[in-house]
Write an enzyme that holds these catalytic residues in place. Structure first.
Site, PDB file in Angstrom:
ATOM      1  N   TRP A 202      45.438   2.738 -10.579  1.00 46.22           N
ATOM      2  CA  TRP A 202      46.832   3.005 -10.992  1.00 46.22           C
ATOM      3  C   TRP A 202      46.953   2.777 -12.501  1.00 46.22           C
ATOM      4  CZ3 TRP A 202      51.402   1.617  -7.235  1.00 46.22           C
ATOM      5  CH2 TRP A 202      51.220   2.294  -6.022  1.00 46.22           C
TER       6      TRP A 202
ATOM      7  N   ASP B  87      46.168  -8.964 -11.276  1.00 35.49           N
ATOM      8  CA  ASP B  87      45.546  -9.022  -9.933  1.00 35.49           C
ATOM      9  C   ASP B  87      44.861 -10.375  -9.742  1.00 35.49           C
ATOM     10  OD1 ASP B  87      44.755  -6.623  -7.742  1.00 35.49           O
ATOM     11  OD2 ASP B  87      43.540  -8.441  -7.623  1.00 35.49           O
TER      12      ASP B  87
ATOM     13  N   ASP C 191      48.003 -14.831  -9.558  1.00 33.22           N
ATOM     14  CA  ASP C 191      48.569 -14.621  -8.231  1.00 33.22           C
ATOM     15  C   ASP C 191      50.043 -14.253  -8.392  1.00 33.22           C
ATOM     16  OD1 ASP C 191      49.625 -14.828  -5.718  1.00 33.22           O
ATOM     17  OD2 ASP C 191      48.686 -16.755  -5.246  1.00 33.22           O
TER      18      ASP C 191
ATOM     19  N   LYS D 251      54.282  -0.867  -2.496  1.00 37.00           N
ATOM     20  CA  LYS D 251      53.748  -0.578  -1.155  1.00 37.00           C
ATOM     21  C   LYS D 251      54.483  -1.429  -0.127  1.00 37.00           C
ATOM     22  CE  LYS D 251      49.186  -1.122  -0.259  1.00 37.00           C
ATOM     23  NZ  LYS D 251      48.026  -0.268  -0.492  1.00 37.00           N
TER      24      LYS D 251
HETATM   25  C1  LIG Z   1      44.928  -1.758  -2.564  1.00 36.47           C
HETATM   26  S1  LIG Z   1      44.403  -2.839  -3.796  1.00 36.47           S
HETATM   27  C2  LIG Z   1      45.167  -2.217  -5.223  1.00 36.47           C
HETATM   28  C3  LIG Z   1      44.533  -0.979  -5.723  1.00 36.47           C
HETATM   29  C4  LIG Z   1      45.024  -0.606  -7.119  1.00 36.47           C
HETATM   30  N1  LIG Z   1      46.387  -0.171  -7.106  1.00 36.47           N
HETATM   31  C5  LIG Z   1      44.202   0.503  -7.711  1.00 36.47           C
HETATM   32  O1  LIG Z   1      44.726   1.572  -7.879  1.00 36.47           O
HETATM   33  O2  LIG Z   1      43.022   0.280  -8.020  1.00 36.47           O
HETATM   34  C6  LIG Z   1      45.308  -4.273  -3.451  1.00 36.47           C
HETATM   35  C7  LIG Z   1      45.131  -5.381  -4.463  1.00 36.47           C
HETATM   36  O3  LIG Z   1      46.086  -6.396  -4.188  1.00 36.47           O
HETATM   37  C8  LIG Z   1      45.549  -7.577  -4.746  1.00 36.47           C
HETATM   38  N2  LIG Z   1      46.320  -8.749  -4.313  1.00 36.47           N
HETATM   39  C9  LIG Z   1      46.519  -9.174  -3.039  1.00 36.47           C
HETATM   40  N3  LIG Z   1      47.261 -10.302  -3.057  1.00 36.47           N
HETATM   41  C10 LIG Z   1      47.541 -10.583  -4.370  1.00 36.47           C
HETATM   42  C11 LIG Z   1      48.270 -11.621  -5.024  1.00 36.47           C
HETATM   43  N4  LIG Z   1      48.857 -12.583  -4.334  1.00 36.47           N
HETATM   44  N5  LIG Z   1      48.358 -11.592  -6.371  1.00 36.47           N
HETATM   45  C12 LIG Z   1      47.735 -10.606  -7.086  1.00 36.47           C
HETATM   46  N6  LIG Z   1      47.045  -9.604  -6.516  1.00 36.47           N
HETATM   47  C13 LIG Z   1      46.942  -9.593  -5.174  1.00 36.47           C
HETATM   48  C14 LIG Z   1      44.119  -7.564  -4.232  1.00 36.47           C
HETATM   49  O4  LIG Z   1      43.307  -8.418  -4.999  1.00 36.47           O
HETATM   50  C15 LIG Z   1      43.766  -6.092  -4.374  1.00 36.47           C
HETATM   51  O5  LIG Z   1      43.056  -5.874  -5.574  1.00 36.47           O
END
Ligand SMILES: C[S@@+](CC[C@H](N)C(=O)[O-])C[C@H]1O[C@@H](n2cnc3c(N)ncnc32)[C@H](O)[C@@H]1O
Length: 402
Positions: free
Chosen positions: A55, A131, A147, A223
């Site tokens: 993204w 992330d 986080d 999402k």
């Molecule tokens: C589907 S991936 C995102 C893909 C991204 N939009 C891309 O286009 O490459 C979901 C992401 O959410 C992150 N994530 C999950 N919980 C999180 C949190 N509490 N804080 C930050 N990131 C988080 C995961 O580490 C993962 O990289």
């Protein structure tokens, strides 16, 4: 599943590798943009849950490099098509004949677009990506490992947005952003209720961050998992945004409960102050905006006015007059609201649930950006330490050698 088998079963996985995107998720954002024109007038963006970064790649290429994808790319293609069809003239006729052999008008129009890519980089672009996982650097994108559910991330994000002017004594005085996007997903367990709950925590955290940085009129795209009480969430979002819609891009599998809320026209209720100390969470109820005194019940309701207009791109947009009737959709004392649902992405685009045949001699490409620190990396290292080769234990390896 092998790489080439995945190429067949997941057209967007294959396409992402071919077109240089770090993840297939890029197409979800591009298809959302096709429908909602998300990037129009946008220069400052926060990308939450951004790793591996497809993204952010889209943001970097559209805002910084000035490339045209999504809605802008589609409009350009339509324009080229119109120019080609209406152009006429001897020279054009010749091109048309050639075009017929090499893929017809479409092929010729695409070729023309590729020949003359018009780059329109924007001024004053600022993109911050956050992330839990580390992310490989991207042109013009400030990446942060944090986080999003932790309150300490809010000041970090504000500082990353305005490193020169950020002041810890008045953190919320930083310059606002135009768009906050969040593709956050937990590691799904398969237990639907649990997954939906964890996902909703991520969404609340993303919304909380958005409330701290969005400018009035700004947009929020996130999402969601469509669980049974998702209409409560829509009703809450409707308090702070003028328009809330839920969209399913064609690149998101129909079999998944994933969808995206697209909220436009940020309009916080009067006097509302986002709080760094008491962030939003599940169960938080946003303050209701002060509404005008209701008119008496026997007062005549305004009639639904159906209007239509022809958009710049030639599409006819029909307004069924629902905007004035939001109250009709709200049940349970205004706590539930059904957001309009839109499927987006060109119908001719790949179907995310279909399997496609590929030529036998096709070479399967490696991913553009392998994960920098995948959760399974440590497990592999431990297994290697314990037994040498991946998958073999020391005992077995010794037995095989004797
Ligand atoms: C589907 S991936 C995102 C893909 C991204 N939009 C891309 O286009 O490459 C979901 C992401 O959410 C992150 N994530 C999950 N919980 C999180 C949190 N509490 N804080 C930050 N990131 C988080 C995961 O580490 C993962 O990289």
């Amino acid at each position: 599943m092998g790489k080439s088998s995945k190429d067949k079963r997941d057209a967007y996985y294959r396409l992402a590798k071919e077109e240089g995107w770090r993840a297939r998720s890029a197409y979800k954002l591009l298809q959302l943009d096709e429908e909602f024109n998300l990037f129009e007038g946008v220069t400052r963006v926060v990308d939450l849950c951004a790793a591996p970064g497809s993204w952010s790649q889209v943001l970097s290429r559209v805002l910084i490099k000035g490339e045209k994808f999504g809605r802008a790319g589609w409009q350009d293609k339509q324009k080229n098509m119109r120019d080609y069809v209406l152009g006429g003239g001897g020279e054009k006729e010749e091109v048309k004949e050639e075009g017929k052999e090499e893929g017809g008008v479409e092929g010729e129009v695409e070729k023309k677009a590729e020949e003359t890519p018009k780059l329109t980089p924007r001024e004053g672009v600022r993109i911050v990506a956050i992330d839990l996982q580390p992310m490989s650097p991207l042109d013009g994108v400030t990446t942060m490992r944090a986080d999003i559910t932790h309150p300490s991330t809010i000041p970090l994000m504000l500082k990353a947005l305005d490193p020169d002017t950020y002041s810890p004594s008045s953190p919320l005085n930083s310059s606002p952003v135009d768009l906050v996007i969040s593709d956050g997903a937990p590691d799904v367990t398969g237990l639907h209720d649990l997954d939906i709950y964890v996902q909703s925590q991520l969404l609340w955290a993303a919304l909380n961050l958005a409330l701290c940085v969005l400018k009035p009129g700004g947009k929020f795209v996130a999402k969601i998992f469509r669980g049974k009480d998702v209409d409560l969430l829509f009703a809450q979002l409707k308090i702070v945004f003028e328009r809330v819609r839920v969209a399913k891009p064609r690149s998101s599998r129909a079999s998944s409960i994933e969808a995206f809320v697209v909220c436009e026209g940020f309009c916080p209720p009067e006097g509302f102050m986002p709080s760094l100390e008491r962030p939003l969470g599940a169960g938080t109820v946003l303050p209701e905006p002060v509404r005008e005194e209701p008119v008496s019940s026997d007062a005549k309701k305004p009639e639904k006015k159906v209007t239509s207009r022809v958009r710049e791109d030639g599409a006819i947009e029909i307004d069924l007059g629902d905007e004035t009737d939001d109250e009709d959709d709200i049940e349970e004392g205004g706590r539930r609201w059904i957001a309009p649902f839109l499927a987006c992405g060109d119908l001719s685009a790949y179907d995310a649930d279909a399997t496609y045949h590929l030529p036998k001699d096709r070479v399967s490409l490696d991913p553009v950006q392998p994960p920098t620190a995948p959760p399974y990396k440590r497990a592999l290292e431990m297994r290697k330490l314990a037994g040498g080769a991946y998958g073999k234990t020391k005992g077995r390896a010794e037995k095989a050698a004797s």
